[in-house]
Design an enzyme around this catalytic site. Structure first.
Site, PDB file in Angstrom:
ATOM      1  CE  LYS A 115      -0.186 -23.610  15.391  1.00 21.64           C
ATOM      2  NZ  LYS A 115      -1.083 -23.997  16.453  1.00 21.64           N
ATOM      3  CE  LYS A 200       2.430 -30.757  13.018  1.00 30.58           C
ATOM      4  NZ  LYS A 200       2.638 -30.354  14.380  1.00 30.58           N
ATOM      5  CE  LYS A 203      -7.099 -33.155  16.281  1.00 34.15           C
ATOM      6  NZ  LYS A 203      -6.241 -32.614  17.353  1.00 34.15           N
TER       7      LYS A 203
HETATM    8  P1  TYM Z   1      -2.048 -32.192  19.251  1.00 30.92           P
HETATM    9  O1  TYM Z   1      -3.475 -32.059  19.632  1.00 30.92           O
HETATM   10  O2  TYM Z   1      -1.541 -31.387  18.110  1.00 30.92           O
HETATM   11  O3  TYM Z   1      -1.737 -33.700  18.938  1.00 30.92           O
HETATM   12  C1  TYM Z   1      -2.065 -34.770  19.837  1.00 30.92           C
HETATM   13  C2  TYM Z   1      -0.974 -35.828  19.764  1.00 30.92           C
HETATM   14  O4  TYM Z   1      -0.853 -36.317  18.419  1.00 30.92           O
HETATM   15  C3  TYM Z   1       0.493 -36.228  18.002  1.00 30.92           C
HETATM   16  N1  TYM Z   1       0.518 -35.920  16.553  1.00 30.92           N
HETATM   17  C4  TYM Z   1       1.219 -36.608  15.647  1.00 30.92           C
HETATM   18  N2  TYM Z   1       2.053 -37.660  15.778  1.00 30.92           N
HETATM   19  C5  TYM Z   1       2.615 -38.146  14.646  1.00 30.92           C
HETATM   20  N3  TYM Z   1       2.380 -37.628  13.403  1.00 30.92           N
HETATM   21  C6  TYM Z   1       1.557 -36.575  13.229  1.00 30.92           C
HETATM   22  N4  TYM Z   1       1.314 -36.097  12.005  1.00 30.92           N
HETATM   23  C7  TYM Z   1       0.940 -36.011  14.387  1.00 30.92           C
HETATM   24  N5  TYM Z   1       0.085 -34.964  14.579  1.00 30.92           N
HETATM   25  C8  TYM Z   1      -0.157 -34.934  15.918  1.00 30.92           C
HETATM   26  C9  TYM Z   1       1.105 -35.102  18.804  1.00 30.92           C
HETATM   27  O5  TYM Z   1       2.511 -35.218  18.903  1.00 30.92           O
HETATM   28  C10 TYM Z   1       0.416 -35.276  20.138  1.00 30.92           C
HETATM   29  O6  TYM Z   1       1.097 -36.238  20.932  1.00 30.92           O
HETATM   30  N6  TYM Z   1       0.405 -29.383  22.610  1.00 30.92           N
HETATM   31  C11 TYM Z   1      -0.214 -30.694  22.394  1.00 30.92           C
HETATM   32  C12 TYM Z   1      -1.256 -31.040  23.416  1.00 30.92           C
HETATM   33  C13 TYM Z   1      -0.823 -30.963  24.839  1.00 30.92           C
HETATM   34  C14 TYM Z   1      -0.030 -31.889  25.533  1.00 30.92           C
HETATM   35  C15 TYM Z   1       0.053 -31.396  26.871  1.00 30.92           C
HETATM   36  C16 TYM Z   1       0.650 -33.054  25.173  1.00 30.92           C
HETATM   37  C17 TYM Z   1      -1.191 -29.989  25.720  1.00 30.92           C
HETATM   38  N7  TYM Z   1      -0.668 -30.253  26.927  1.00 30.92           N
HETATM   39  C18 TYM Z   1       0.798 -32.046  27.823  1.00 30.92           C
HETATM   40  C19 TYM Z   1       1.390 -33.700  26.149  1.00 30.92           C
HETATM   41  C20 TYM Z   1       1.461 -33.209  27.446  1.00 30.92           C
HETATM   42  C21 TYM Z   1      -0.863 -30.687  21.029  1.00 30.92           C
HETATM   43  O7  TYM Z   1      -1.197 -29.666  20.492  1.00 30.92           O
HETATM   44  O8  TYM Z   1      -1.113 -31.945  20.523  1.00 30.92           O
END
Ligand code: TYM
Length: 318
Positions: A115, A200, A203
């Site tokens: 980022k 990947k 969003k």
């Molecule tokens: P976030 O919001 O980016 O994504 C939510 C979940 O979706 C998964 N994910 C994917 N899996 C496979 N292929 C993809 N292209 C893909 N894009 C997203 C992510 O791995 C995630 O599981 N930091 C985290 C949110 C978070 C969190 C936590 C997760 C905050 N606190 C505590 C677990 C435990 C995030 O930004 O996810």
């Protein structure tokens, strides 16, 4: 007993990568859970504001994302579903755990490096909460004595960091106060972009055709898959390095056109019932408010014992 915790940023309608990489696992874990397993799922709005958000838009996304967690089949009677910012213990624990977070480790995190790659020369633009993002994520899981965290592959490094923070804290304060959680990476660990198959699905990518949203119509899904980038090598194989836009063995002798038709039909079958349930829930403000209020109360209660233990250990209270 097991405690399952995971989170998703409410920064738009969840996409197929979120669903296959995480959300589908959450529902499966809920449905297969033993009666004494606790499950918590959070809309991590505090993580969302590590990049600039329009306030009205963020509120709308929080609502839509909550509706989506219900639409995919999470049951607020069985799980604690809550907005992260409703539970102030997350922010409090984060501050305390910042005392275990080395700036060197944080600076080596892949997400930070990606980022900030374009902003290298302009540290005025780089904000502190983007840098300390993984500390808040560590607080999320450690606060609820989480044993298992179901996520996609891109979150594995953040959870490695959470274990490091937990072990560091326990070491310094001489007690097993925090539980280092296990990472459960889903089978579909990394769903790729439709327009740029070496990245990947995300969003935040500027091209909406790069992702399939769980609210997309059948026609839109079909057209996005039709225009998805593939290579022009004949036949279908799975070779991630040589052919990142390609897949699987039982499809070996079909053309890309037929493959895309099969993928479209599988994806529309998966998404349509979710989209329809979401449509019926998203306008029901009183339902969504009730779910959020209940979730906030349950999560606040779940967080209290750990926060108290941590504050005692550090000498902040008796
Ligand atoms: P976030 O919001 O980016 O994504 C939510 C979940 O979706 C998964 N994910 C994917 N899996 C496979 N292929 C993809 N292209 C893909 N894009 C997203 C992510 O791995 C995630 O599981 N930091 C985290 C949110 C978070 C969190 C936590 C997760 C905050 N606190 C505590 C677990 C435990 C995030 O930004 O996810």
């Amino acid at each position: 007993h097991k405690v399952i915790f995971s989170g998703i940023q409410p920064t738009g309608v969840p996409h197929l990568g979120n669903y296959l990489g995480a959300l589908r696992q959450w529902v499966k874990l809920q449905n297969d859970a033993a009666p004494d397993t606790r499950l918590l799922f959070s809309l991590v709005d505090l993580h969302a504001i590590t990049v600039r958000q329009d306030p009205k838009q963020l509120l709308q996304w929080k609502n839509e994302s909550l509706a989506m967690l219900l639409a995919i089949g999470l049951d607020p009677k069985r799980c604690t579903i809550f907005h992260q910012s409703d539970v102030s213990a997350h922010s409090e624990l984060m501050w305390i755990l910042s005392g275990q977070a080395s700036t060197g480790y944080l600076g080596r995190m892949t997400q930070w490096k990606e980022k900030t790659a374009n902003e290298k020369e302009n540290s005025e633009k780089l904000k502190l909460n983007l840098f300390s993002y993984p500390v808040l994520q560590a607080a999320d899981v450690l606060l609820h004595r989480t044993t298992h965290v179901p996520v996609g592959h891109d979150q594995a490094q953040h959870l490695e960091f959470a274990r490091e923070v937990a072990n560091g804290f326990n070491h310094v304060y001489g007690q097993d106060i925090l539980i280092p959680p296990q990472t459960l990476v889903s089978p579909a660990k990394r769903v790729m972009s439709l327009t740029h198959p070496v990245s990947k699905m995300s969003k935040s990518h500027p091209n909406p055709k790069s992702r399939i949203l769980l609210t997309d119509s059948d026609e839109l899904i079909q057209s996005k898959i039709k225009s998805a980038v593939t290579d022009s090598i004949e036949g279908v194989t799975y070779e991630q390095d040589r052919r990142p836009g390609d897949l699987a063995a039982d499809l070996a002798n079909i053309s890309m056109r037929v493959l895309k038709e099969q993928v479209s039909s599988a994806v529309t079958k998966l998404v349509a019932p979710i989209r329809e349930r979401h449509e019926s829930i998203v306008g029901n403000e009183s339902l969504l408010d009730d779910v959020a209020t209940l979730g906030a109360a349950k999560a606040t209660e779940s967080a209290a014992p750990t926060l108290l233990q941590v504050k005692r250990a550090v000498g902040l209270c008796r």
